[in-house]
Write a protein that holds these residues in place. Structure first.
Motif, PDB file in Angstrom:
ATOM      1  N   GLY A  37       0.776  -1.232   0.000  1.00  0.00           N
ATOM      2  CA  GLY A  37       0.000   0.000   0.000  1.00  0.00           C
ATOM      3  C   GLY A  37       0.807   1.281   0.000  1.00  0.00           C
ATOM      4  N   LYS A  38       2.055   1.236  -0.418  1.00  0.00           N
ATOM      5  CA  LYS A  38       2.911   2.433  -0.379  1.00  0.00           C
ATOM      6  C   LYS A  38       2.409   3.511  -1.346  1.00  0.00           C
ATOM      7  N   THR A  39       2.098   3.128  -2.572  1.00  0.00           N
ATOM      8  CA  THR A  39       1.573   4.078  -3.555  1.00  0.00           C
ATOM      9  C   THR A  39       0.256   4.658  -3.066  1.00  0.00           C
ATOM     10  N   THR A  40      -0.555   3.824  -2.462  1.00  0.00           N
ATOM     11  CA  THR A  40      -1.840   4.259  -1.920  1.00  0.00           C
ATOM     12  C   THR A  40      -1.643   5.312  -0.850  1.00  0.00           C
ATOM     13  N   MET A  41      -0.701   5.088   0.065  1.00  0.00           N
ATOM     14  CA  MET A  41      -0.470   6.045   1.150  1.00  0.00           C
ATOM     15  C   MET A  41       0.017   7.383   0.615  1.00  0.00           C
ATOM     16  N   VAL A  42       0.989   7.359  -0.284  1.00  0.00           N
ATOM     17  CA  VAL A  42       1.494   8.611  -0.854  1.00  0.00           C
ATOM     18  C   VAL A  42       0.369   9.348  -1.571  1.00  0.00           C
ATOM     19  N   GLY A  43      -0.425   8.620  -2.342  1.00  0.00           N
ATOM     20  CA  GLY A  43      -1.508   9.240  -3.093  1.00  0.00           C
ATOM     21  C   GLY A  43      -2.605   9.804  -2.224  1.00  0.00           C
ATOM     22  N   SER A  44      -2.897   9.147  -1.106  1.00  0.00           N
ATOM     23  CA  SER A  44      -4.002   9.592  -0.252  1.00  0.00           C
ATOM     24  C   SER A  44      -3.651  10.829   0.549  1.00  0.00           C
ATOM     25  N   ILE A  87       2.988  19.663   7.175  1.00  0.00           N
ATOM     26  CA  ILE A  87       2.667  19.274   8.550  1.00  0.00           C
ATOM     27  C   ILE A  87       2.217  20.494   9.348  1.00  0.00           C
ATOM     28  N   SER A  88       2.844  21.618   9.075  1.00  0.00           N
ATOM     29  CA  SER A  88       2.458  22.895   9.671  1.00  0.00           C
ATOM     30  C   SER A  88       2.731  23.977   8.634  1.00  0.00           C
ATOM     31  N   GLU A  89       2.506  25.231   8.991  1.00  0.00           N
ATOM     32  CA  GLU A  89       2.765  26.315   8.045  1.00  0.00           C
ATOM     33  C   GLU A  89       4.247  26.424   7.712  1.00  0.00           C
ATOM     34  N   GLU A  90       5.094  25.922   8.639  1.00  0.00           N
ATOM     35  CA  GLU A  90       6.535  26.015   8.440  1.00  0.00           C
ATOM     36  C   GLU A  90       7.170  24.731   7.933  1.00  0.00           C
ATOM     37  N   LEU A  91       6.621  23.569   8.328  1.00  0.00           N
ATOM     38  CA  LEU A  91       7.270  22.282   8.059  1.00  0.00           C
ATOM     39  C   LEU A  91       6.606  21.532   6.911  1.00  0.00           C
ATOM     40  N   ILE A  92       7.404  21.201   5.910  1.00  0.00           N
ATOM     41  CA  ILE A  92       6.939  20.469   4.736  1.00  0.00           C
ATOM     42  C   ILE A  92       7.616  19.098   4.703  1.00  0.00           C
ATOM     43  N   GLU A 171      10.735   0.752  21.864  1.00  0.00           N
ATOM     44  CA  GLU A 171      10.641   2.188  21.628  1.00  0.00           C
ATOM     45  C   GLU A 171      10.196   2.554  20.209  1.00  0.00           C
ATOM     46  N   VAL A 172      10.228   1.592  19.289  1.00  0.00           N
ATOM     47  CA  VAL A 172       9.804   1.884  17.908  1.00  0.00           C
ATOM     48  C   VAL A 172       8.279   1.922  17.855  1.00  0.00           C
ATOM     49  N   PRO A 173       7.689   3.067  17.497  1.00  0.00           N
ATOM     50  CA  PRO A 173       6.221   3.163  17.461  1.00  0.00           C
ATOM     51  C   PRO A 173       5.601   2.239  16.419  1.00  0.00           C
ATOM     52  N   MET A 174       4.437   1.691  16.770  1.00  0.00           N
ATOM     53  CA  MET A 174       3.649   0.890  15.840  1.00  0.00           C
ATOM     54  C   MET A 174       2.219   1.405  15.882  1.00  0.00           C
ATOM     55  N   ILE A 175       1.646   1.642  14.710  1.00  0.00           N
ATOM     56  CA  ILE A 175       0.323   2.245  14.640  1.00  0.00           C
ATOM     57  C   ILE A 175      -0.500   1.556  13.557  1.00  0.00           C
ATOM     58  N   ASP A 176      -1.795   1.350  13.827  1.00  0.00           N
ATOM     59  CA  ASP A 176      -2.714   0.849  12.805  1.00  0.00           C
ATOM     60  C   ASP A 176      -3.073   1.992  11.864  1.00  0.00           C
ATOM     61  N   CYS A 177      -3.295   1.667  10.592  1.00  0.00           N
ATOM     62  CA  CYS A 177      -3.694   2.709   9.653  1.00  0.00           C
ATOM     63  C   CYS A 177      -4.500   2.108   8.520  1.00  0.00           C
ATOM     64  N   ASP A 178      -5.179   2.983   7.813  1.00  0.00           N
ATOM     65  CA  ASP A 178      -5.827   2.638   6.549  1.00  0.00           C
ATOM     66  C   ASP A 178      -5.214   3.576   5.521  1.00  0.00           C
ATOM     67  N   ALA A 179      -4.318   3.053   4.701  1.00  0.00           N
ATOM     68  CA  ALA A 179      -3.550   3.887   3.766  1.00  0.00           C
ATOM     69  C   ALA A 179      -4.428   4.582   2.737  1.00  0.00           C
ATOM     70  N   ARG A 180      -5.677   4.169   2.604  1.00  0.00           N
ATOM     71  CA  ARG A 180      -6.583   4.806   1.652  1.00  0.00           C
ATOM     72  C   ARG A 180      -7.102   6.141   2.169  1.00  0.00           C
ATOM     73  N   LEU A 181      -7.023   6.342   3.481  1.00  0.00           N
ATOM     74  CA  LEU A 181      -7.622   7.513   4.108  1.00  0.00           C
ATOM     75  C   LEU A 181      -6.572   8.566   4.434  1.00  0.00           C
ATOM     76  N   ARG A 182      -6.813   9.784   4.004  1.00  0.00           N
ATOM     77  CA  ARG A 182      -5.847  10.859   4.192  1.00  0.00           C
ATOM     78  C   ARG A 182      -5.560  11.093   5.673  1.00  0.00           C
ATOM     79  N   ALA A 183      -6.602  11.148   6.505  1.00  0.00           N
ATOM     80  CA  ALA A 183      -6.407  11.426   7.926  1.00  0.00           C
ATOM     81  C   ALA A 183      -5.573  10.340   8.589  1.00  0.00           C
ATOM     82  N   SER A 184      -5.823   9.088   8.218  1.00  0.00           N
ATOM     83  CA  SER A 184      -5.090   7.974   8.807  1.00  0.00           C
ATOM     84  C   SER A 184      -3.619   8.013   8.395  1.00  0.00           C
ATOM     85  N   SER A 185      -3.356   8.278   7.126  1.00  0.00           N
ATOM     86  CA  SER A 185      -1.976   8.370   6.651  1.00  0.00           C
ATOM     87  C   SER A 185      -1.256   9.552   7.299  1.00  0.00           C
ATOM     88  N   ARG A 186      -1.954  10.645   7.480  1.00  0.00           N
ATOM     89  CA  ARG A 186      -1.364  11.806   8.149  1.00  0.00           C
ATOM     90  C   ARG A 186      -1.011  11.469   9.590  1.00  0.00           C
TER      91      ARG A 186
END
Length: 204
Positions: A37-44, A87-92, A171-186
């Motif tokens: 789902g890498k292409t999906t995440m970038v696209g979403s 990510i913010s007005e300053e950080l891309i 210490e390595v974070p692990m998170i569930d996501c749905d790569a199709r959804l913009r909010a989840s990928s963010r």
């Protein structure tokens, strides 16, 4: 999983020029095995129309690419995906998605050059394709977080079991996501940013 069926922004995309408020840009790499789902995440998540290098899969890949579990996949990334998110007005963040097939891994060296961190996208139906990916990141010393992409037919495992299977430090974070959804990928990218910040700030 195809980002053309994703929760992408409809209508005109943000113009390609950087906002005038931007003061810092960071390179992030999205990695993972074939078809996770890498292409999906970038696209979403990209605020600009993403650059993709997907090509139709042909008989030439039969017996070379491991498509077990993703037999319905008809296109594959052969160089990279590219997108951008504020990510913010300053950080891309500049996002680079890597090709998943092992025969294209020689391209990873260039994509990792200058990367601040990475997202490892995994598919629990084919967890074994993530082992070498994580190993390569660890060898290069690239900080990363793990995002578990939620496919409809994917088995659910406790976080502890996944950490053990992937041999991940606590210490390595692990998170569930749905790569199709913009909010989840963010959310995944924000998790990576917080993790990188924690590594940069010495414990007091």
């Amino acid at each position: 999983m195809d980002f053309r069926n994703s929760d992408t922004i409809t209508g005109p995309r943000t113009e390609d020029i950087l906002p005038t408020t931007a003061t810092a840009a960071v390179k992030v790499v999205i990695v993972g095995g074939f078809g996770v789902g890498k292409t999906t995440m970038v696209g979403s998540v990209s605020e600009i129309r993403p650059l993709t290098t997907e090509e139709t899969m042909t008989q030439a890949g039969v017996g070379v690419d491991d498509n077990v579990g993703v037999e319905s996949k008809t296109a594959t990334t052969v160089a990279m995906d590219f997108g951008r998110i504020s990510i913010s007005e300053e950080l891309i963040l500049y996002l680079f998605g890597t090709p998943g097939q092992e025969r294209f891994w020689f391209l990873w060296n260039g994509l990792f050059e200058g990367a601040l961190g990475a997202v490892v996208l995994i598919d629990t139906r084919r967890l074994e394709v993530s082992f070498d990916v994580i190993g390569r990141l660890e060898e290069r010393g690239v900080p990363f977080v793990v995002a578990v992409n939620t496919f409809p037919d994917a088995p659910k495992h406790p976080v502890e079991a996944l950490r053990s299977a992937l041999d991940l430090p606590d210490e390595v974070p692990m998170i569930d996501c749905d790569a199709r959804l913009r909010a989840s990928s963010r959310d995944v990218l924000m998790t990576l940013m917080r993790y990188l910040h924690s590594l940069a700030v010495p414990l007091g």
